[in-house]
Design a protein around this motif. Structure first.
Motif, PDB file in Angstrom:
ATOM      1  N   SER A 193       3.960  33.915 -32.435  1.00  0.00           N
ATOM      2  CA  SER A 193       3.040  34.871 -31.824  1.00  0.00           C
ATOM      3  C   SER A 193       3.725  36.217 -31.636  1.00  0.00           C
ATOM      4  CB  SER A 193       2.585  34.354 -30.461  1.00  0.00           C
ATOM      5  OG  SER A 193       3.688  34.317 -29.560  1.00  0.00           O
ATOM      6  N   LYS A 194       2.929  37.222 -31.364  1.00  0.00           N
ATOM      7  CA  LYS A 194       3.452  38.569 -31.103  1.00  0.00           C
ATOM      8  C   LYS A 194       4.531  38.532 -30.028  1.00  0.00           C
ATOM      9  CE  LYS A 194       1.986  42.983 -29.077  1.00  0.00           C
ATOM     10  NZ  LYS A 194       0.816  43.804 -28.631  1.00  0.00           N
ATOM     11  N   GLU A 195       4.229  37.879 -28.916  1.00  0.00           N
ATOM     12  CA  GLU A 195       5.157  37.869 -27.777  1.00  0.00           C
ATOM     13  C   GLU A 195       6.469  37.176 -28.139  1.00  0.00           C
ATOM     14  OE1 GLU A 195       1.135  38.630 -26.623  1.00  0.00           O
ATOM     15  OE2 GLU A 195       1.986  36.896 -27.710  1.00  0.00           O
ATOM     16  N   ASN A 196       6.379  36.044 -28.828  1.00  0.00           N
ATOM     17  CA  ASN A 196       7.598  35.308 -29.190  1.00  0.00           C
ATOM     18  C   ASN A 196       8.444  36.075 -30.194  1.00  0.00           C
ATOM     19  OD1 ASN A 196       6.911  33.227 -27.489  1.00  0.00           O
ATOM     20  ND2 ASN A 196       6.130  31.878 -29.088  1.00  0.00           N
ATOM     21  N   LEU A 197       7.794  36.734 -31.147  1.00  0.00           N
ATOM     22  CA  LEU A 197       8.544  37.509 -32.140  1.00  0.00           C
ATOM     23  C   LEU A 197       9.274  38.679 -31.492  1.00  0.00           C
ATOM     24  CD1 LEU A 197       5.926  37.525 -35.027  1.00  0.00           C
ATOM     25  CD2 LEU A 197       8.205  36.481 -35.128  1.00  0.00           C
ATOM     26  N   ILE A 198       8.584  39.398 -30.621  1.00  0.00           N
ATOM     27  CA  ILE A 198       9.224  40.526 -29.935  1.00  0.00           C
ATOM     28  C   ILE A 198      10.423  40.042 -29.120  1.00  0.00           C
ATOM     29  CG2 ILE A 198       8.895  42.259 -28.129  1.00  0.00           C
ATOM     30  CD1 ILE A 198       6.022  42.609 -29.158  1.00  0.00           C
ATOM     31  N   ALA A 199      10.280  38.893 -28.481  1.00  0.00           N
ATOM     32  CA  ALA A 199      11.386  38.335 -27.693  1.00  0.00           C
ATOM     33  C   ALA A 199      12.575  37.977 -28.582  1.00  0.00           C
ATOM     34  CB  ALA A 199      10.904  37.103 -26.929  1.00  0.00           C
ATOM     35  N   LEU A 200      12.312  37.446 -29.770  1.00  0.00           N
ATOM     36  CA  LEU A 200      13.393  37.101 -30.695  1.00  0.00           C
ATOM     37  C   LEU A 200      14.146  38.346 -31.154  1.00  0.00           C
ATOM     38  CD1 LEU A 200      11.668  34.378 -32.925  1.00  0.00           C
ATOM     39  CD2 LEU A 200      13.491  34.024 -31.253  1.00  0.00           C
ATOM     40  N   PHE A 201      13.424  39.428 -31.418  1.00  0.00           N
ATOM     41  CA  PHE A 201      14.084  40.667 -31.835  1.00  0.00           C
ATOM     42  C   PHE A 201      14.907  41.257 -30.692  1.00  0.00           C
ATOM     43  CE2 PHE A 201      11.113  40.436 -35.352  1.00  0.00           C
ATOM     44  CZ  PHE A 201      11.862  40.955 -36.404  1.00  0.00           C
ATOM     45  N   MET A 244      20.323  50.864 -30.120  1.00  0.00           N
ATOM     46  CA  MET A 244      19.716  49.672 -30.728  1.00  0.00           C
ATOM     47  C   MET A 244      18.990  50.061 -32.014  1.00  0.00           C
ATOM     48  SD  MET A 244      18.149  47.879 -27.308  1.00  0.00           S
ATOM     49  CE  MET A 244      17.469  46.471 -28.189  1.00  0.00           C
ATOM     50  N   PRO A 245      19.221  49.352 -33.112  1.00  0.00           N
ATOM     51  CA  PRO A 245      18.500  49.640 -34.353  1.00  0.00           C
ATOM     52  C   PRO A 245      17.000  49.449 -34.151  1.00  0.00           C
ATOM     53  CG  PRO A 245      20.362  48.152 -34.748  1.00  0.00           C
ATOM     54  CD  PRO A 245      20.193  48.245 -33.272  1.00  0.00           C
ATOM     55  N   LYS A 246      16.212  50.380 -34.702  1.00  0.00           N
ATOM     56  CA  LYS A 246      14.766  50.309 -34.537  1.00  0.00           C
ATOM     57  C   LYS A 246      14.141  49.534 -35.694  1.00  0.00           C
ATOM     58  CE  LYS A 246      10.629  52.994 -33.529  1.00  0.00           C
ATOM     59  NZ  LYS A 246      10.081  54.332 -33.222  1.00  0.00           N
ATOM     60  N   VAL A 247      13.304  48.569 -35.356  1.00  0.00           N
ATOM     61  CA  VAL A 247      12.620  47.731 -36.340  1.00  0.00           C
ATOM     62  C   VAL A 247      11.116  47.950 -36.225  1.00  0.00           C
ATOM     63  CG1 VAL A 247      12.086  45.362 -37.041  1.00  0.00           C
ATOM     64  CG2 VAL A 247      14.403  45.954 -36.319  1.00  0.00           C
ATOM     65  N   LYS A 248      10.471  48.233 -37.354  1.00  0.00           N
ATOM     66  CA  LYS A 248       9.011  48.253 -37.408  1.00  0.00           C
ATOM     67  C   LYS A 248       8.570  46.858 -37.820  1.00  0.00           C
ATOM     68  CE  LYS A 248       4.800  49.993 -37.681  1.00  0.00           C
ATOM     69  NZ  LYS A 248       4.093  50.617 -36.546  1.00  0.00           N
ATOM     70  N   LEU A 249       7.884  46.158 -36.930  1.00  0.00           N
ATOM     71  CA  LEU A 249       7.473  44.776 -37.173  1.00  0.00           C
ATOM     72  C   LEU A 249       6.027  44.759 -37.660  1.00  0.00           C
ATOM     73  CD1 LEU A 249       7.719  41.727 -37.062  1.00  0.00           C
ATOM     74  CD2 LEU A 249       7.412  41.822 -34.585  1.00  0.00           C
ATOM     75  N   LEU A 250       5.828  44.399 -38.928  1.00  0.00           N
ATOM     76  CA  LEU A 250       4.497  44.282 -39.521  1.00  0.00           C
ATOM     77  C   LEU A 250       4.150  42.801 -39.587  1.00  0.00           C
ATOM     78  CD1 LEU A 250       4.869  46.883 -42.414  1.00  0.00           C
ATOM     79  CD2 LEU A 250       3.996  47.246 -40.089  1.00  0.00           C
ATOM     80  N   HIS A 251       3.187  42.396 -38.795  1.00  0.00           N
ATOM     81  CA  HIS A 251       2.926  40.980 -38.554  1.00  0.00           C
ATOM     82  C   HIS A 251       1.533  40.596 -39.040  1.00  0.00           C
ATOM     83  CE1 HIS A 251       2.103  37.660 -35.351  1.00  0.00           C
ATOM     84  NE2 HIS A 251       2.602  37.113 -36.439  1.00  0.00           N
ATOM     85  N   ASN A 252       1.449  39.538 -39.835  1.00  0.00           N
ATOM     86  CA  ASN A 252       0.165  38.916 -40.133  1.00  0.00           C
ATOM     87  C   ASN A 252      -0.058  37.825 -39.088  1.00  0.00           C
ATOM     88  OD1 ASN A 252      -2.081  37.585 -41.052  1.00  0.00           O
ATOM     89  ND2 ASN A 252      -1.266  37.144 -43.093  1.00  0.00           N
ATOM     90  N   PRO A 253      -0.901  38.066 -38.101  1.00  0.00           N
ATOM     91  CA  PRO A 253      -1.042  37.096 -36.994  1.00  0.00           C
ATOM     92  C   PRO A 253      -1.643  35.766 -37.424  1.00  0.00           C
ATOM     93  CG  PRO A 253      -2.700  38.816 -36.827  1.00  0.00           C
ATOM     94  CD  PRO A 253      -1.768  39.239 -37.923  1.00  0.00           C
ATOM     95  N   ARG A 254      -2.185  35.697 -38.649  1.00  0.00           N
ATOM     96  CA  ARG A 254      -2.738  34.437 -39.137  1.00  0.00           C
ATOM     97  C   ARG A 254      -1.677  33.566 -39.804  1.00  0.00           C
ATOM     98  NH1 ARG A 254      -8.243  36.812 -42.037  1.00  0.00           N
ATOM     99  NH2 ARG A 254      -9.176  37.734 -40.149  1.00  0.00           N
ATOM    100  N   VAL A 291       6.331  39.942 -41.521  1.00  0.00           N
ATOM    101  CA  VAL A 291       6.126  38.561 -41.096  1.00  0.00           C
ATOM    102  C   VAL A 291       4.832  38.047 -41.719  1.00  0.00           C
ATOM    103  CG1 VAL A 291       5.930  36.999 -39.144  1.00  0.00           C
ATOM    104  CG2 VAL A 291       7.278  39.095 -38.913  1.00  0.00           C
ATOM    105  N   GLY A 292       4.958  37.166 -42.718  1.00  0.00           N
ATOM    106  CA  GLY A 292       3.786  36.644 -43.400  1.00  0.00           C
ATOM    107  C   GLY A 292       4.167  36.120 -44.770  1.00  0.00           C
ATOM    108  N   GLY A 293       3.163  35.930 -45.617  1.00  0.00           N
ATOM    109  CA  GLY A 293       3.383  35.406 -46.955  1.00  0.00           C
ATOM    110  C   GLY A 293       3.487  36.494 -47.999  1.00  0.00           C
ATOM    111  N   ASP A 294       3.369  36.098 -49.268  1.00  0.00           N
ATOM    112  CA  ASP A 294       3.529  37.038 -50.373  1.00  0.00           C
ATOM    113  C   ASP A 294       2.487  38.156 -50.336  1.00  0.00           C
ATOM    114  OD1 ASP A 294       5.723  35.653 -51.551  1.00  0.00           O
ATOM    115  OD2 ASP A 294       4.338  34.198 -52.416  1.00  0.00           O
ATOM    116  N   GLY A 295       1.259  37.829 -49.940  1.00  0.00           N
ATOM    117  CA  GLY A 295       0.227  38.850 -49.860  1.00  0.00           C
ATOM    118  C   GLY A 295       0.543  39.908 -48.821  1.00  0.00           C
ATOM    119  N   THR A 296       1.112  39.496 -47.697  1.00  0.00           N
ATOM    120  CA  THR A 296       1.509  40.433 -46.655  1.00  0.00           C
ATOM    121  C   THR A 296       2.642  41.333 -47.144  1.00  0.00           C
ATOM    122  OG1 THR A 296       0.880  38.821 -44.966  1.00  0.00           O
ATOM    123  CG2 THR A 296       2.304  40.630 -44.264  1.00  0.00           C
ATOM    124  N   VAL A 297       3.576  40.770 -47.899  1.00  0.00           N
ATOM    125  CA  VAL A 297       4.687  41.566 -48.444  1.00  0.00           C
ATOM    126  C   VAL A 297       4.133  42.663 -49.347  1.00  0.00           C
ATOM    127  CG1 VAL A 297       6.776  41.543 -49.846  1.00  0.00           C
ATOM    128  CG2 VAL A 297       6.304  39.645 -48.305  1.00  0.00           C
TER     129      VAL A 297
END
Length: 298
Positions: A18-26, A1-11, A56-62
């Motif tokens: 949410s964290k749980e839903n995103l992990i489930a989607l991946f 399985m390809p490994k993904v580093k998920l960088l999430h802005n929870p706001r 996961v977030g807006g331009d500032g998070t990128v």
């Protein structure tokens, strides 16, 4: 399985992101997910077996993530997947990344990529980078004033963008134009300006398309100038946008180049969404580094 580093802005986004839903989607798309919240310590750690960095977030998070990705101790290049959940999402719009989260993640299996330039600014106390735009004048002033706005009633991105346009119009009518001297690849330009922006993408701030021909992966930058004589015209243009009217492109003064040297006789300065501590005029050198980042695109 390809490994993904998920960088999430929870706001960013809503409860569906949410964290749980995103992990489930991946997991549904057969990606191994290493989750980090950018609001917690240690999120910048990226292992060498990572294939995709998902932001996961807006331009500032990128931008925040890009600075971590470009550190000397991180082995690049990594493929970057973007799930846009900010207010303006100017970077995602430039890359034409849009749609349902699951559909965007699914396209990453195709590994279609788009190069994305990074520009470094020399001449400040420390080296600064930008992905979207760098400049002086009314935009850093807008950023400063929007920090003071009560956003409790701005419960949608559309409302926040409209409010920013209203605040910007007031700034344009009252802002003191400043002298700037600019050296491009082959000429020197000077004048008294309300805005001096060096753009890597088309839009900045509240969906203002300053450089419609800018391409983030062509190794070139677009210089956009708003001279004092266009103050009233630009204020009227903003009012048309606020009223929801379709408007032709504003006739900014523009130049294209691989590098620029700027000297601005003022103190309002920004790089992307970051206000820069800048107390006296300095000669700044901007140089683009072509294709430093690789974004996954549909």
């Amino acid at each position: 399985m390809p490994k993904v580093k998920l960088l999430h802005n929870p706001r960013a986004g809503d409860k569906a992101h949410s964290k749980e839903n995103l992990i489930a989607l991946f997991a549904k798309e057969n990606f191994e997910c290493d989750y980090s919240s950018i609001k917690e310590d240690g999120w910048e750690q990226i292992t060498n077996d990572t294939e995709i960095i998902a932001i996961v977030g807006g331009d500032g998070t990128v931008r925040k993530a890009a600075k971590a990705i470009l550190k000397d101790d991180v082995k690049a290049p990594h493929l970057i997947g973007l799930l846009p959940f900010g207010t303006a999402n100017n970077i995602a719009k430039t890359l034409e990344i849009d749609g349902e989260v699951q559909d965007i993640i699914h396209t990453w299996h195709n590994k279609n990529t788009s190069p994305f330039d990074v520009t470094y600014v020399g001449g400040l106390t420390e080296r600064v980078l930008f992905l979207e735009g760098f400049g002086y004048g009314i935009f850093p002033q807008l950023m400063r004033e929007m920090k003071l706005v009560d956003k409790t009633k701005l419960d949608t991105p559309e409302k926040e963008i409209k409010k920013a346009q209203e605040v910007l119009r007031d700034i344009v009518l009252n802002y003191e134009a400043r002298e700037c001297v600019i050296t491009t690849d082959d000429e020197t330009i000077s004048g008294c300006y309300l805005l001096v922006e060096v753009m890597n993408i088309c839009s900045i701030g509240p969906h203002l398309k300053l450089a419609p021909h800018a391409s983030p992966g062509d190794g070139m930058l677009e210089l956009v100038l708003l001279p004092e004589k266009q103050r009233r015209h630009f204020a009227d243009y903003l009012q048309h946008l606020i009223d929801g009217n379709d408007c032709p492109a504003f006739p900014y003064e523009t130049y294209t180049g691989k590098s620029f040297t700027l000297t601005w006789m003022g103190t309002d300065l920004h790089a992307d969404d970051e206000l820069i501590d800048y107390t006296q005029p300095a000669k700044l050198k901007l140089e683009v580094q072509p294709g430093n980042l690789q974004f996954l695109v549909p």
